[in-house]
Design a protein around this motif. Structure first.
Motif, mmCIF file in Angstrom:
data_model
loop_
_atom_site.group_PDB
_atom_site.id
_atom_site.type_symbol
_atom_site.label_atom_id
_atom_site.label_comp_id
_atom_site.label_asym_id
_atom_site.label_seq_id
_atom_site.Cartn_x
_atom_site.Cartn_y
_atom_site.Cartn_z
ATOM 1 N N VAL A 102 -0.652 -2.858 3.099
ATOM 2 C CA VAL A 102 -0.880 -2.876 1.628
ATOM 3 C C VAL A 102 -0.338 -3.465 1.315
ATOM 4 O O VAL A 102 0.961 -2.507 0.824
ATOM 5 C CB VAL A 102 -1.752 -2.091 1.240
ATOM 6 N N LYS A 103 -0.307 -4.864 1.040
ATOM 7 C CA LYS A 103 0.593 -5.643 0.409
ATOM 8 C C LYS A 103 0.835 -5.392 -1.611
ATOM 9 O O LYS A 103 -0.497 -5.191 -1.965
ATOM 10 C CB LYS A 103 0.425 -6.925 0.941
ATOM 11 N N THR A 113 -5.777 -3.524 -3.285
ATOM 12 C CA THR A 113 -7.043 -4.161 -2.232
ATOM 13 C C THR A 113 -7.890 -3.249 -1.853
ATOM 14 O O THR A 113 -7.241 -1.786 -2.345
ATOM 15 C CB THR A 113 -5.875 -3.518 -0.694
ATOM 16 N N THR A 156 1.478 -2.348 -5.856
ATOM 17 C CA THR A 156 0.669 -2.373 -4.623
ATOM 18 C C THR A 156 -0.744 -1.552 -4.979
ATOM 19 O O THR A 156 0.034 0.001 -5.164
ATOM 20 C CB THR A 156 1.241 -1.935 -3.757
ATOM 21 N N LEU A 184 -4.076 0.440 -3.617
ATOM 22 C CA LEU A 184 -5.784 0.782 -2.696
ATOM 23 C C LEU A 184 -5.970 1.832 -3.491
ATOM 24 O O LEU A 184 -5.712 2.297 -4.045
ATOM 25 C CB LEU A 184 -4.754 1.267 -1.460
ATOM 26 N N ALA A 216 -11.366 -6.266 -6.021
ATOM 27 C CA ALA A 216 -10.481 -6.319 -4.738
ATOM 28 C C ALA A 216 -10.477 -7.733 -3.974
ATOM 29 O O ALA A 216 -11.243 -8.550 -3.955
ATOM 30 C CB ALA A 216 -11.454 -5.227 -3.276
ATOM 31 N N ASP A 217 -9.393 -7.839 -3.776
ATOM 32 C CA ASP A 217 -9.195 -9.229 -3.399
ATOM 33 C C ASP A 217 -9.376 -9.270 -2.049
ATOM 34 O O ASP A 217 -9.651 -10.390 -0.961
ATOM 35 C CB ASP A 217 -7.438 -9.649 -3.275
ATOM 36 N N ARG A 218 -8.637 -7.810 -1.481
ATOM 37 C CA ARG A 218 -8.716 -7.797 -0.049
ATOM 38 C C ARG A 218 -9.428 -6.606 0.426
ATOM 39 O O ARG A 218 -9.220 -5.787 -0.025
ATOM 40 C CB ARG A 218 -6.903 -7.946 0.366
ATOM 41 N N ILE A 220 -9.733 -3.595 3.405
ATOM 42 C CA ILE A 220 -9.521 -2.878 4.865
ATOM 43 C C ILE A 220 -11.138 -1.747 4.943
ATOM 44 O O ILE A 220 -10.864 -1.354 4.540
ATOM 45 C CB ILE A 220 -8.399 -1.717 4.659
ATOM 46 N N ASP A 247 -9.753 -6.011 8.302
ATOM 47 C CA ASP A 247 -8.323 -6.177 8.110
ATOM 48 C C ASP A 247 -8.503 -7.862 6.825
ATOM 49 O O ASP A 247 -7.684 -8.862 7.811
ATOM 50 C CB ASP A 247 -6.987 -5.764 8.220
ATOM 51 N N SER A 288 -9.494 -11.113 3.841
ATOM 52 C CA SER A 288 -9.626 -11.197 2.021
ATOM 53 C C SER A 288 -11.371 -10.655 1.942
ATOM 54 O O SER A 288 -12.265 -11.049 3.319
ATOM 55 C CB SER A 288 -9.300 -12.281 1.664
ATOM 56 N N THR A 289 -11.366 -10.715 1.104
ATOM 57 C CA THR A 289 -13.355 -9.850 0.930
ATOM 58 C C THR A 289 -14.340 -11.134 0.776
ATOM 59 O O THR A 289 -14.798 -10.683 1.245
ATOM 60 C CB THR A 289 -13.100 -9.807 -0.965
#
Length: 304
Positions: free
Chosen positions: A24-25, A30, A179, A181, A194-196, A198, A208, A210-211
């Motif tokens: 998770v960046k 995320t 960060t 999550l 959410a941008d990304r 998991i 895993d 991008s949305t």
């Protein structure tokens, strides 16, 4: 940053999480998705040092959570908003958390104001509504001004104004380089927040990405085109290898195509269009497509 490497968790003969790896960046929100029983809560508990992995590791800021000297200043978390002593006031609940982590007491007033609970700071939490308890849980997560946030169902019990406030807050925190999550079953809200993503199923990684890419990969999009010469347009598209089906009005739905393709073909054929748009499937459609085989509890469909 949060890094999960080959994480596995067994409860007796039951494997809740299996060989799970993801990162998770910072700088983006995320989302953490999965059906009931997929292992989301177990994974979050291992990230926060509440459960010990059977194998693998979960690191926050390059260290296990249990190695953090003042954890609330590094990681803010919300797993269960009801985990509050009912006879403590909101302010006192936050004060003891602040004292335990060496956080200045004036920070309590700051976060109470941030989440909109200043007016009930001296009220006992046992009388709080679900939404008020959720706001208090978010205040506790933000108390140490952490650079990492782990939030399970952060908008649970909030009204529309509160949901939008959380969405904007998380976006602003990520924009500061933190960060973030978050786990949620509200897929429509996750699509906006959410941008990304998991995504896990039965304890294993499903996606895993991008949305936008997740939706694109796991659901079909349809081009909607409307013209007064709709039958001729359908034949023209068919000759170019595009399949279309009639829709109400002088309209066609063209699968597996882009608006650029359909528009270019209509132009070369001399067709005037009244509509040319892309109908994209939702995050819910993509989620069901990618995790349908991993659902642990499936209800039987009712006959009509």
């Amino acid at each position: 940053m949060i890094h999960v490497e080959a994480l596995t968790k067994d409860y007796g003969q039951v494997r809740a999480v299996e060989d799970l790896t993801f990162t998770v960046k910072p700088g983006i929100v995320t989302g953490f998705l999965g059906p009931n029983g997929a292992g989301k809560s177990t994974t979050m508990r291992m990230i926060l040092g509440l459960d010990t992995p059977t194998a693998g590791a979960a690191l926050v800021d390059s260290r296990p959570y249990r190695d953090l000297r003042r954890p609330l200043t590094v990681v803010g978390s919300l797993l269960d908003a009801k985990a509050v002593h009912p006879n403590r006031t909101a302010a006192n609940h936050l004060r003891w958390l602040a004292q335990s982590n060496g956080i200045p007491p004036e920070r309590v007033d700051d976060v109470l104001g941030l989440v909109g609970l200043t007016g009930v700071a001296r009220k006992k939490t046992g009388g709080f509504s679900l939404g008020m308890g959720q706001r208090l849980g978010l205040a506790a997560a933000l108390l140490g001004d952490p650079k990492i946030l782990v939030l399970d169902e952060p908008v649970n019990g909030l009204d529309p104004e509160g949901i939008r406030w959380v969405r904007d807050l998380l976006g602003a925190l990520a924009a500061e380089g933190r960060t973030v999550l978050i786990s949620s079953h509200l897929l429509s809200e996750m699509a906006l927040t959410a941008d990304r993503l998991i995504v896990i199923g039965r304890g294993r990684l499903v996606a895993d990405t991008s949305t936008a890419e997740f939706i694109r990969e796991h659901s079909a999009s349809t081009v909607v085109v409307r013209s007064e010469r709709i039958e001729e347009l359908a034949e023209h598209l068919s000759r170019a290898g595009l399949k279309s089906v009639p829709a109400p009005g002088p309209t066609l739905e063209v699968a597996d195509a882009t608006t650029e393709q359909v528009g270019a073909l209509a132009f070369t054929g001399g067709f005037q269009l009244q509509e040319l748009s892309l109908r994209q499937a939702s995050l819910e459609d993509a989620f069901m497509d990618s995790t349908g085989s991993a659902v642990q509890y499936q209800a039987q469909k009712t006959a009509r």
